[in-house]
Design a protein around this motif. Structure first.
Motif, PDB file in Angstrom:
ATOM      1  N   GLY A 341       0.959  -1.115  -0.002  1.00 32.52           N
ATOM      2  CA  GLY A 341       0.044   0.098  -0.082  1.00 32.52           C
ATOM      3  C   GLY A 341       0.879   1.144   0.000  1.00 32.52           C
ATOM      4  N   SER A 342       2.236   1.237   0.255  1.00 32.47           N
ATOM      5  CA  SER A 342       3.000   2.475  -0.053  1.00 32.47           C
ATOM      6  C   SER A 342       4.089   2.151  -0.962  1.00 32.47           C
ATOM      7  N   THR A 343       4.715   1.199  -0.898  1.00 34.45           N
ATOM      8  CA  THR A 343       5.717   1.186  -2.145  1.00 34.45           C
ATOM      9  C   THR A 343       5.069   0.611  -3.306  1.00 34.45           C
ATOM     10  N   ALA A 344       4.060  -0.235  -3.457  1.00 30.05           N
ATOM     11  CA  ALA A 344       3.118  -0.529  -4.568  1.00 30.05           C
ATOM     12  C   ALA A 344       1.828  -0.750  -3.925  1.00 30.05           C
ATOM     13  N   PRO A 345       0.843  -0.969  -4.649  1.00 31.94           N
ATOM     14  CA  PRO A 345      -0.309  -1.235  -4.165  1.00 31.94           C
ATOM     15  C   PRO A 345      -0.735  -2.545  -3.368  1.00 31.94           C
ATOM     16  N   GLY A 346      -1.499  -2.264  -2.276  1.00 32.47           N
ATOM     17  CA  GLY A 346      -1.434  -3.442  -1.464  1.00 32.47           C
ATOM     18  C   GLY A 346      -3.212  -3.817  -1.490  1.00 32.47           C
ATOM     19  N   LYS A 347      -3.452  -4.733  -0.444  1.00 33.11           N
ATOM     20  CA  LYS A 347      -4.869  -5.260  -0.510  1.00 33.11           C
ATOM     21  C   LYS A 347      -5.707  -4.380   0.036  1.00 33.11           C
ATOM     22  N   PRO A 348      -6.626  -4.014  -0.739  1.00 28.11           N
ATOM     23  CA  PRO A 348      -7.720  -3.108  -0.339  1.00 28.11           C
ATOM     24  C   PRO A 348      -8.548  -3.504   0.808  1.00 28.11           C
ATOM     25  N   ALA A 349      -9.423  -2.633   1.575  1.00 33.63           N
ATOM     26  CA  ALA A 349     -10.031  -3.029   2.734  1.00 33.63           C
ATOM     27  C   ALA A 349     -11.230  -4.044   2.367  1.00 33.63           C
ATOM     28  N   THR A 350     -11.675  -4.157   1.296  1.00 36.53           N
ATOM     29  CA  THR A 350     -12.706  -4.934   0.915  1.00 36.53           C
ATOM     30  C   THR A 350     -11.941  -6.502   0.543  1.00 36.53           C
ATOM     31  N   HIS A 351     -10.776  -6.634   0.701  1.00 38.22           N
ATOM     32  CA  HIS A 351     -10.189  -7.801  -0.104  1.00 38.22           C
ATOM     33  C   HIS A 351     -10.643  -8.960   0.847  1.00 38.22           C
ATOM     34  N   MET A 352     -10.941  -9.981   0.385  1.00 38.17           N
ATOM     35  CA  MET A 352     -11.647 -11.165   1.229  1.00 38.17           C
ATOM     36  C   MET A 352     -10.495 -11.452   2.520  1.00 38.17           C
ATOM     37  N   PRO A 353     -10.650 -12.213   3.496  1.00 36.94           N
ATOM     38  CA  PRO A 353      -9.588 -12.470   4.450  1.00 36.94           C
ATOM     39  C   PRO A 353      -8.909 -13.874   3.888  1.00 36.94           C
ATOM     40  N   CYS A 359       0.088 -13.312  -2.196  1.00 41.61           N
ATOM     41  CA  CYS A 359      -0.680 -12.795  -3.232  1.00 41.61           C
ATOM     42  C   CYS A 359      -0.508 -13.624  -4.369  1.00 41.61           C
ATOM     43  N   TYR A 360       0.680 -14.474  -4.678  1.00 42.47           N
ATOM     44  CA  TYR A 360       1.030 -15.154  -5.842  1.00 42.47           C
ATOM     45  C   TYR A 360      -0.076 -16.288  -5.972  1.00 42.47           C
ATOM     46  N   ALA A 361      -0.706 -16.829  -4.786  1.00 46.65           N
ATOM     47  CA  ALA A 361      -1.514 -17.968  -5.008  1.00 46.65           C
ATOM     48  C   ALA A 361      -2.807 -17.565  -5.711  1.00 46.65           C
ATOM     49  N   CYS A 362      -3.015 -16.620  -5.750  1.00 44.07           N
ATOM     50  CA  CYS A 362      -4.322 -16.034  -6.691  1.00 44.07           C
ATOM     51  C   CYS A 362      -3.884 -15.138  -7.738  1.00 44.07           C
ATOM     52  N   HIS A 363      -3.026 -14.183  -7.656  1.00 39.61           N
ATOM     53  CA  HIS A 363      -2.676 -13.417  -8.814  1.00 39.61           C
ATOM     54  C   HIS A 363      -1.478 -13.491  -9.435  1.00 39.61           C
ATOM     55  N   GLY A 364      -1.457 -13.196 -10.887  1.00 38.77           N
ATOM     56  CA  GLY A 364      -0.206 -13.457 -11.583  1.00 38.77           C
ATOM     57  C   GLY A 364       0.649 -12.520 -11.583  1.00 38.77           C
ATOM     58  N   VAL A 365       1.766 -12.595 -12.231  1.00 38.72           N
ATOM     59  CA  VAL A 365       2.670 -11.762 -12.137  1.00 38.72           C
ATOM     60  C   VAL A 365       2.609 -10.449 -13.168  1.00 38.72           C
ATOM     61  N   THR A 366       1.629 -10.705 -14.117  1.00 35.63           N
ATOM     62  CA  THR A 366       1.632  -9.615 -14.950  1.00 35.63           C
ATOM     63  C   THR A 366       0.403  -8.612 -14.710  1.00 35.63           C
ATOM     64  N   ALA A 367      -0.562  -9.003 -13.825  1.00 36.25           N
ATOM     65  CA  ALA A 367      -1.834  -8.301 -13.642  1.00 36.25           C
ATOM     66  C   ALA A 367      -2.549  -8.749 -12.386  1.00 36.25           C
ATOM     67  N   TRP A 368      -3.216  -8.033 -11.706  1.00 37.54           N
ATOM     68  CA  TRP A 368      -4.023  -8.496 -10.746  1.00 37.54           C
ATOM     69  C   TRP A 368      -5.007  -9.333 -11.167  1.00 37.54           C
TER      70      TRP A 368
END
Length: 977
Positions: A341-353, A359-368
């Motif tokens: 959230g500072s150096t690069a975008p982090g998880k938003p408040a509405t991200h599921m717990p 992050c890599y488990a769900c997101h790819g290396v090219t786009a969220w």
């Protein structure tokens, strides 16, 4: 004395015979010069029942009445015109190549001449055309005919050879289409046809039409060959657009073909992917400048100001993530170390717990997005409500009208996946009863307030009912308490379906009296019904239902005719006029069922359905009584009875375009000819026009201009006869003489003598005028008449060979290949060397058979026996006679060729016997030729084997004690002794 009398008697008889012969010889001359012509002129031959017409009228009497015998002279053609017949003599007889027929001569011929016979093909058996049309008996297939073994009548009819319709239905991929469709024999590929090499036409085109084609890029090799067609020269194959990326300026892609990038199939160029198929690490701005299709340019912001090298920050995978190469990141990478959230975008408040899941488990290396989330990254069993609260979109929560399952015994501890078991892609179906046993408290959910939980209906049956399970089960709402399956015609449906206990008849139900519901309705549903107008009496009762108050039984429309105002139909019911059945009101017919002679204008005002009103014309002004002019059969024939009209009636007095319809502007020009000459008294069409009503000879073009349909005009591809001197002033009937039903056949040459200007019409562009074929013979030729000397047939050709194609040029087989012009026949002597040309032997261009001398020097490499055999005897080659010596009896004689003995090609008689080293006694046999009784060609000495025998018969001429070479007598093969 007696002997003398005999001699005198013989001399007397000879004298009398000579005198009689002189009289007989003199009589015909006298008859010819005097008596016979006079008698012939005076005698009326028609009295015999056989009038002399045509060529018969000029024949001498004795031609038929032989020896003065009149009685029994035949009247049929065959007795005089059949070879070998008694009366045939010098008459023209049926030739051997005549069409095979049993019909009488006069079926086709007349007495004027045998030429120009009109043969009737009626009764000719199918598939037998070639028995006559073989090029000898009758015209056969021309040289440029399509190659086929099919019978003529497969494609042609008996009226004309033109307009043949070959049957392509049996053609397959093995059919060699180009053998005909070569642009000469039949239409070939146009210049804009895409290059397909030797691929057969049928691979893409059907047998009925060229278009639409079945081209699907599988018929030829297309890989890396796209630009061969897609260059703009072969529509509809489109070419590269002007704003296509300039890939040739990019290192690594300079030699690319279309399919290097466009790989999504042949239906669309999109998507075209360069970077997915080429490794590009520089020169990005060549394409990414905003000017080229699909190549994104740099944005107009301060970050990109003065930047010219995209590759300084970006990769070819994505514009996002500039400068950072995520390609090597994996499950072990601590994504949150940057994405905080500072150096690069982090998880938003509405991200599921998700706890500590990376992050890599769900997101790819090219786009969220899109994510790889598939419910396997964290433990989800019985944990659905942790995320599905509505606070973590897109993970939706329980809707407000979700069933209150916690109030049902056994459902208090349920989680989402207790009922929703169809996977993670949808909540539907959610099945409670399939997963929890519920026997009570049904109304907790089934009160009409909750999603998918049906509530009780608001009817008398369910009034005050609070316990669903008293009547229903959890399997289905249907079948509650009452089983209708056994109900039938005797069941009193209305005892329940009275509108109180159960639904009854609505107010708009058709009046059916006491008829039971079951007569029309089923036991499972009210609709569809079985109503078919048989359940109640409907005759003359239509208006009981069809009032408009009982839909779908429609009522009378507002513009229905006011039949009740007409006395004869005042009490009519619907089915008095509508008698076509129950499916449709149409047609409704009034006049066939009611005799109405007055009151017509009650309905025929123009305001009522299907009742025609009077037109707004001067004829009808002030008229109020239709029946004064019209009857109920038809509006036509009003007031005027045309039945007595005839040729003398002046039709145009009324039919002048004002009082009644006159001639339209497109009517053919007929001058003052009366309408009645062509038109009937009942209708304008069909007409009686048959070209006799006006003078048409030499006047065809007056009507046939295209301006007076249906009189058609000259088509655009009509022969330009006006450009030909001999036919410049011709009218249509100068050539079209087959009657008025068809222009075909139109023939120029039988009616006009034309010896020049052939190419004016015979260019291939005009109807019925054959153009020159696209072959070597006709290249550069512009004057047909140089070779074609007859206007009745193309085959009457006197070909003028060019100076560079004269005898000795060796160019004959350029044309004489069996296709362009006659080639070698099947029985031509075998010429084994391709270097041997036609004019090596054929030294005249007047005919193949003229000045032919076999040039043996050109055939030096061939054996004599390859030609001098019976197979080629018809070509004039001498073959071995039947009494030739049996060379097989010589030592190895079977291997000898003719030139072993015959030493010159100019004469067979110039020969010297070659015994081929035969010894006799089995190593070749002397006696096979030299034994007495043999009769082979040659002057060899012949004797019996025993001519000098001493007690035994020798085995052969040559043996010990006899002749050489095995004996001692004579000289071998030269002298016997």
């Amino acid at each position: 004395m007696k002997q003398r009398l005999i001699l005198v008697g013989a001399a007397g008889w000879l004298l009398l015979a000579a005198l009689w012969l002189a009289l007989m010889l003199a009589w015909p001359a006298q008859a010819q010069t005097g008596t016979q012509p006079s008698a012939k002129r005076q005698f009326d031959h028609t009295t015999t029942g056989y009038p002399l017409t045509g060529a018969h009228a000029n024949e001498r009497c004795e031609s038929c009445h032989v020896n003065g015998v009149f009685k029994g002279t035949p009247k049929d053609c065959a007795s005089c015109h059949t070879a070998g017949a008694r009366l045939a003599r010098n008459n023209t007889v049926m030739p051997q190549q005549h069409v095979p027929t049993a019909a009488a001569c006069d079926s086709c011929h007349d007495t004027r001449r045998f030429a120009g016979a009109r043969f009737s093909h009626a009764g000719i058996a199918p598939s037998t055309c070639q028995s006559c049309h073989n090029g000898n008996t009758a015209s056969g297939k021309p040289r440029d005919h399509l190659p086929t073994t099919a019978s003529c009548d497969t494609c042609h009819n008996t009226s004309t050879w033109n307009g043949a319709r070959p049957d392509h239905s049996g053609f397959t991929v093995a059919t060699q289409c180009a053998s005909c469709h070569n642009g000469s024999t039949a239409s070939g590929k146009p210049t804009t046809h895409m290059p397909v090499g030797a691929t057969n036409c049928i691979a893409c085109h059907g047998v009925n039409n060229w278009k639409p084609s079945s081209w699907n890029h599988s018929q030829v090799v297309v890989t890396a060959q796209c630009a061969s067609c897609h260059n703009g020269s072969y529509p509809p194959a489109d070419a590269k657009p002007a704003n296509h990326i300039p890939y040739t300026q990019v290192p690594g892609a300079g030699s690319a073909n279309c399919d290097s990038c466009h790989k999504s199939g042949f239906s669309s160029w999109n998507p075209g992917l360069l970077h997915a198929n080429f490794s590009v690490s520089s020169n990005c701005a060549s394409c990414h400048n905003g000017s080229f299709l699909g190549a994104r340019g740099k944005p107009a912001d301060s970050l990109h100001a003065n930047v010219t090298a995209c590759e300084g920050c970006h990769t070819t995978r994505s514009w996002s993530g500039a400068q950072v190469d995520h390609s090597t990141f994996n499950q072990a990478t601590n994504c949150a170390s940057c994405h905080n959230g500072s150096t690069a975008p982090g998880k938003p408040a509405t991200h599921m717990p998700v706890g500590a899941t990376n992050c890599y488990a769900c997101h790819g290396v090219t786009a969220w997005k899109p994510t790889k989330w598939n419910h396997t990254q964290v433990v989800v069993t019985a944990q659905c409500a942790s995320c599905h609260t509505g606070g973590y979109p897109p993970a939706d929560g329980k809707p407000s009208n979700h069933i209150p399952y916690t109030q049902v015994p056994g459902g208090g501890s349920a989680n989402c996946d207790t009922c929703h078991k169809s996977g993670y892609s949808t909540w539907v179906p959610g099945a409670l009863h399939a997963n929890l046993t519920v026997t009570s408290n049904c109304a907790s959910c089934h009160n009409g307030s909750y999603l998918a939980a049906r509530g009780k209906p608001a009817d008398a049956t369910h009034a005050n009912a609070t316990t669903c399970e008293n009547c229903h089960n959890t399997r289905s709402w249907n079948g509650a308490q009452v089983d209708h399956s056994s109900f039938n015609q005797t069941t009193n449906c209305a005892s329940c379906h009275n509108g109180s206990d159960a639904p009854g008849k609505p107010a708009t139900h058709i009046p059916v009296g006491l008829t039971n519901c079951y007569a029309c309705h089923g036991v499972t549903a009210w609709k569809p019904t079985k109503w078919n107008h048989t359940q109640v009496v409907v005759t003359a009762k239509c208006s009981s239902c069809h009032t408009g108050g009982y839909p779908p039984a429609d009522g009378k429309p507002a513009n229905h005719i006011p039949y009740a105002l007409v006395p004869p139909s005042a009490s009519a019911n619907c089915d008095s006029c509508h008698k076509a059945g129950y499916a449709s009101w149409n047609p409704g017919r009034f006049h066939p069922y009611y005799n109405v002679s007055t009151w017509c204008s009650t309905c025929h005002t123009g305001s009522y359905l299907a009742a025609r009103g009077k037109p707004a014309t001067p004829i009808h002004n002030g008229v109020t009584a239709c029946e004064q002019c019209h009857n109920t059969t038809s509006w036509t024939n009003a007031n005027v009875d045309h039945s007595g009209f005839n040729q003398s009636t002046d039709c145009t007095r009324c039919h002048n375009g004002s009082s009644a319809p006159g001639k339209p502007a497109t009517h053919i020009p007929v001058g003052s000819t009366n309408c009645y000459a062509c038109h009937g008294v009942n209708a304008w069409k069909p007409t009686k026009w048959n070209h006799t009503q006006v003078t048409v000879t030499g006047q065809c073009a007056s009507c046939h201009t295209g301006g007076y349909p249906p009189a058609d005009g000259k088509p655009g591809n009509h022969v330009p006869y006006a450009l030909v001197t001999a036919t410049a002033a011709a009218n249509c009937d100068g050539c079209h003489k087959s009657g008025y039903t068809s222009w075909n056949p139109g023939k120029v040459h039988p009616y006009y003598s034309i010896s020049t200007q052939c190419a004016t019409c015979h260019s291939g562009a005009f109807l019925g005028a054959l153009g020159k074929p696209a072959d070597a013979i006709h290249t550069g030729v512009t004057t047909c008449e140089s070779c074609h000397k007859s206007t009745s047939s193309w085959t009457n050709v006197q070909y003028q060979h060019a100076p560079n194609n004269q005898v000795g040029s060796g160019t004959c087989d350029t044309c004489h290949n069996g296709k362009t012009a006659d080639g070698k026949p099947a029985n031509h002597i075998p010429v084994q060397s391709p270097a041997v040309k036609c004019d090596g032997c054929h030294r005249s261009q007047a005919s193949w058979a003229t000045a032919v001398t076999t040039n043996h020097s050109l055939l030096a490499g061939q054996t004599c026996k390859s030609c001098h055999v019976s197979t080629y005897a018809s070509q004039g080659l001498q073959v071995k006679p039947s009494n030739h010596i049996p060379e097989a009896q010589l030592l190895n004689g079977s291997a000898l060729d003719c030139n072993s003995c015959h030493t010159t090609t100019t004469s067979w008689s110039s020969m010297r016997m070659n015994h081929n080293g035969s010894l006799g006694g089995g190593a070749g046999w002397c006696k096979s030729c030299h034994a007495s009784g043999t009769n082979y060609l040659g002057d060899m000495e012949r004797k019996s084997l025993t001519h000098e025998a001493r007690g035994r018969t020798p085995l052969d001429c040559s043996e010990s004690g006899c002749h050489r070479p095995l004996g001692t007598k004579g000289k071998t093969y030269v002298e016997w002794d």
